[in-house]
Design a protein around this motif. Sequence first.
Motif, PDB file in Angstrom:
ATOM      1  N   GLU A  44       0.824  -1.206   0.000  1.00 33.76           N
ATOM      2  CA  GLU A  44       0.000   0.000   0.000  1.00 33.76           C
ATOM      3  C   GLU A  44       0.863   1.263   0.000  1.00 33.76           C
ATOM      4  OE1 GLU A  44      -3.281   1.854   3.015  1.00 33.76           O
ATOM      5  OE2 GLU A  44      -3.505  -0.261   2.480  1.00 33.76           O
ATOM      6  N   HIS A  45       2.054   1.180   0.595  1.00 34.70           N
ATOM      7  CA  HIS A  45       2.944   2.340   0.684  1.00 34.70           C
ATOM      8  C   HIS A  45       4.025   2.330  -0.392  1.00 34.70           C
ATOM      9  CE1 HIS A  45       1.169   2.716   4.732  1.00 34.70           C
ATOM     10  NE2 HIS A  45       1.566   3.978   4.677  1.00 34.70           N
ATOM     11  N   GLY A  46       3.991   1.350  -1.302  1.00 39.73           N
ATOM     12  CA  GLY A  46       4.993   1.302  -2.363  1.00 39.73           C
ATOM     13  C   GLY A  46       6.367   0.886  -1.884  1.00 39.73           C
ATOM     14  N   ILE A  47       6.421   0.126  -0.801  1.00 37.82           N
ATOM     15  CA  ILE A  47       7.684  -0.356  -0.237  1.00 37.82           C
ATOM     16  C   ILE A  47       7.831  -1.841  -0.539  1.00 37.82           C
ATOM     17  CG2 ILE A  47       8.897  -0.829   1.943  1.00 37.82           C
ATOM     18  CD1 ILE A  47       7.673   1.736   3.033  1.00 37.82           C
ATOM     19  N   LYS A  48       9.039  -2.278  -0.857  1.00 39.86           N
ATOM     20  CA  LYS A  48       9.281  -3.692  -1.114  1.00 39.86           C
ATOM     21  C   LYS A  48       9.367  -4.439   0.216  1.00 39.86           C
ATOM     22  CE  LYS A  48      12.583  -6.955  -3.179  1.00 39.86           C
ATOM     23  NZ  LYS A  48      13.842  -7.100  -3.948  1.00 39.86           N
ATOM     24  N   PRO A  49       8.428  -5.366   0.474  1.00 39.25           N
ATOM     25  CA  PRO A  49       8.504  -6.129   1.717  1.00 39.25           C
ATOM     26  C   PRO A  49       9.404  -7.349   1.553  1.00 39.25           C
ATOM     27  CG  PRO A  49       6.463  -6.654   0.563  1.00 39.25           C
ATOM     28  CD  PRO A  49       7.215  -5.669  -0.304  1.00 39.25           C
ATOM     29  N   ILE A  50      10.325  -7.537   2.473  1.00 34.97           N
ATOM     30  CA  ILE A  50      11.212  -8.699   2.479  1.00 34.97           C
ATOM     31  C   ILE A  50      10.885  -9.515   3.720  1.00 34.97           C
ATOM     32  CG2 ILE A  50      13.611  -9.482   2.588  1.00 34.97           C
ATOM     33  CD1 ILE A  50      14.392  -6.884   1.149  1.00 34.97           C
TER      34      ILE A  50
ATOM     35  N   PRO B 127      31.004   3.343   4.351  1.00 37.45           N
ATOM     36  CA  PRO B 127      29.897   3.680   3.431  1.00 37.45           C
ATOM     37  C   PRO B 127      29.500   2.509   2.539  1.00 37.45           C
ATOM     38  CG  PRO B 127      31.957   4.692   2.713  1.00 37.45           C
ATOM     39  CD  PRO B 127      32.201   4.159   4.083  1.00 37.45           C
ATOM     40  N   ASP B 128      30.449   1.613   2.258  1.00 36.20           N
ATOM     41  CA  ASP B 128      30.147   0.445   1.429  1.00 36.20           C
ATOM     42  C   ASP B 128      29.135  -0.472   2.105  1.00 36.20           C
ATOM     43  OD1 ASP B 128      32.360   0.136   3.253  1.00 36.20           O
ATOM     44  OD2 ASP B 128      32.611  -1.902   2.465  1.00 36.20           O
ATOM     45  N   ALA B 129      29.125  -0.471   3.444  1.00 34.27           N
ATOM     46  CA  ALA B 129      28.179  -1.316   4.186  1.00 34.27           C
ATOM     47  C   ALA B 129      26.749  -0.826   3.999  1.00 34.27           C
ATOM     48  CB  ALA B 129      28.545  -1.340   5.665  1.00 34.27           C
ATOM     49  N   ILE B 130      26.591   0.483   3.822  1.00 36.65           N
ATOM     50  CA  ILE B 130      25.265   1.049   3.533  1.00 36.65           C
ATOM     51  C   ILE B 130      24.884   0.733   2.091  1.00 36.65           C
ATOM     52  CG2 ILE B 130      23.908   3.156   3.362  1.00 36.65           C
ATOM     53  CD1 ILE B 130      24.554   2.460   6.217  1.00 36.65           C
ATOM     54  N   ASP B 131      25.819   0.939   1.176  1.00 36.04           N
ATOM     55  CA  ASP B 131      25.538   0.710  -0.245  1.00 36.04           C
ATOM     56  C   ASP B 131      25.180  -0.744  -0.533  1.00 36.04           C
ATOM     57  OD1 ASP B 131      26.111   3.374  -0.731  1.00 36.04           O
ATOM     58  OD2 ASP B 131      28.237   2.990  -1.190  1.00 36.04           O
ATOM     59  N   ARG B 132      25.795  -1.648   0.219  1.00 36.26           N
ATOM     60  CA  ARG B 132      25.559  -3.075  -0.060  1.00 36.26           C
ATOM     61  C   ARG B 132      24.124  -3.502   0.253  1.00 36.26           C
ATOM     62  NH1 ARG B 132      30.036  -4.765   1.393  1.00 36.26           N
ATOM     63  NH2 ARG B 132      30.874  -5.005  -0.711  1.00 36.26           N
ATOM     64  N   THR B 133      23.405  -2.732   1.055  1.00 32.82           N
ATOM     65  CA  THR B 133      22.011  -3.108   1.342  1.00 32.82           C
ATOM     66  C   THR B 133      21.169  -3.117   0.064  1.00 32.82           C
ATOM     67  OG1 THR B 133      21.387  -0.809   1.857  1.00 32.82           O
ATOM     68  CG2 THR B 133      22.146  -2.186   3.683  1.00 32.82           C
ATOM     69  N   SER B 134      21.521  -2.258  -0.895  1.00 35.72           N
ATOM     70  CA  SER B 134      20.796  -2.250  -2.180  1.00 35.72           C
ATOM     71  C   SER B 134      21.048  -3.544  -2.936  1.00 35.72           C
ATOM     72  CB  SER B 134      21.243  -1.058  -3.036  1.00 35.72           C
ATOM     73  OG  SER B 134      20.888   0.161  -2.433  1.00 35.72           O
ATOM     74  N   GLU B 135      22.289  -4.010  -2.914  1.00 30.41           N
ATOM     75  CA  GLU B 135      22.642  -5.262  -3.598  1.00 30.41           C
ATOM     76  C   GLU B 135      21.890  -6.445  -2.995  1.00 30.41           C
ATOM     77  OE1 GLU B 135      26.202  -8.352  -2.879  1.00 30.41           O
ATOM     78  OE2 GLU B 135      26.893  -6.334  -3.413  1.00 30.41           O
ATOM     79  N   ILE B 136      21.820  -6.472  -1.661  1.00 30.91           N
ATOM     80  CA  ILE B 136      21.145  -7.594  -0.988  1.00 30.91           C
ATOM     81  C   ILE B 136      19.647  -7.562  -1.273  1.00 30.91           C
ATOM     82  CG2 ILE B 136      20.642  -8.650   1.242  1.00 30.91           C
ATOM     83  CD1 ILE B 136      23.293  -7.428   2.258  1.00 30.91           C
ATOM     84  N   ALA B 137      19.049  -6.370  -1.166  1.00 31.39           N
ATOM     85  CA  ALA B 137      17.607  -6.251  -1.433  1.00 31.39           C
ATOM     86  C   ALA B 137      17.274  -6.680  -2.855  1.00 31.39           C
ATOM     87  CB  ALA B 137      17.149  -4.820  -1.183  1.00 31.39           C
ATOM     88  N   ALA B 138      18.162  -6.389  -3.807  1.00 29.12           N
ATOM     89  CA  ALA B 138      17.931  -6.755  -5.210  1.00 29.12           C
ATOM     90  C   ALA B 138      17.998  -8.264  -5.418  1.00 29.12           C
ATOM     91  CB  ALA B 138      18.953  -6.058  -6.099  1.00 29.12           C
TER      92      ALA B 138
END
Length: 512
Positions: free
Chosen positions: A55-61, A240-251
């Motif tokens: 409903e909020h346009g968020i990807k649920p994991i 900062p790479d630890a933050i960026d890697r969250t996108s890779e994991i979510a994908a």
Amino acid sequence: MFHELHTRSAFSFLSSGSMPQMLIGRAAALGIPSVALLDRDTVAGAVRFHFEAKEHGIKPIIGAEITMDDGTLLPLVPMNLKGYRNLSRLITTVKLRHKKGEHFATRKDIEQHSADLLCFTGGVDGFMASSIRNGCGQADLAWLNYVFERRLYVELQRHYLRSEEDINLRLLGLAHKLHVPVFASNGAYYADEADRELFDVFTCIKNHCTIYNAGKLLSQNSERYLKSEKQMRTLFEDHPDAIDRTSEIAARVDFSMDELSYNFPDYKVPPGETTDSVLRAKAIERSVERYRHCPWPLRSQVMSRLEKEFRVIEMKQLGGYFLMVSDILDFCRDHKILSQGRGSAANSVVCYALGITAVEPIANKLLFERFLSETYEQYPDIDIDLPSGDDREKVIQHVYNKYGMRGAGMTANVICYRGKSALREVGKTFGFDDEMLGQLSKINSHYETFRDEELNRRLKEKGFDPADSFKLQKFSEMYSRILDYPRHLGQHSGGMVVSLDRLDGIVPIEPA
């Protein structure tokens, strides 16, 4: 972008301060594109979380924290439908093997169900933090790396705790040594900072203590809330790479609760037959007996009405469903167990002919379309009334014997805090004695629950004016907030689910 990959909800039962919907609401306000819900040994909150996120346009994991044999937690997240089924079956395996509330997973369990699952090392209560403290960090990280191959991630959490930072430094060293990628999470136990108080109340309830003697059981600070990308980048400015890697994991997560679908169980039929042909033959044969003593004007309409219903049942592929319900009623008759189908099924001549219902539809001018039609998208509802006690248990065991312990299960209820139970448990947390708890419990009846200003008014009428006591003010606030939060899972009095495939591939099964 920052994706929060480790949160808990109130469906971790006394181990979180927020409902799944609150986590999503907070994530939406912060602009977080995806959030992972990892409740403890359950996916009970996954459906609410999933629909709120959509409903909020968020990807649920969806994932879970698995309790290991040493009491630590191992976070697992399915990458796809196969991974979800493995997670569900893992939870089922460990829960069915132990008494309720005493379950744990062994390393062998993890190895046997690891396919298509991502594994995180977790926070200070995680498997790896304990291994490091026990001097087994390298060996255990190597084991996880072997089991999960390229699906293991070292998780860093920072809540301004010296002991936690020591674990992080050791994890970073091991991650570098074994070439395991690192990501950052806040390991959120609640949505907002203010929810920490409710989390502490749940901690006291779980540990049977008051807020005055809980000591180190209580949170050391209020940092385990859902944080924004800006806050997380500031917190991990050295990584900062630890933050960026969250996108890779979510994908990498390509699973949605929308992929789960229910299929009616197969009804075994003789070679050369189909469920439709068996249903047709059985219904026609039994209709002769059911309508034997009816006048001809009524009997003359039976075959045309049956054919009309057969056509819709075959189109909807529901022949096995009708045969399964008929089988349960046949078992009841054979064992002289009082039973009766009811509801809109009484509109069906097929149901009447099979003996599922007792009301004759044609003479009573009941419309079949109210029960099932070509345009009716939902499954037909055939309720069966059974007596309580041993007779009902015989029918339940018959279903288990026919469809298997993992092909059928009793429906669970989510038991939530209501007026009297909430008053007593929150009251105990604030150290109220039995006499005061007894007086407080009389404020609510079994049919009414009061909160906020109405609760304060009634407290004042009983001689407990919150305006005169900060303790009573906080009690009133915590009581009002805890209402409708889940307490534990209970067993539905009669609902049962039977599935074509193993039911534990759709939802975990556990002892009642």
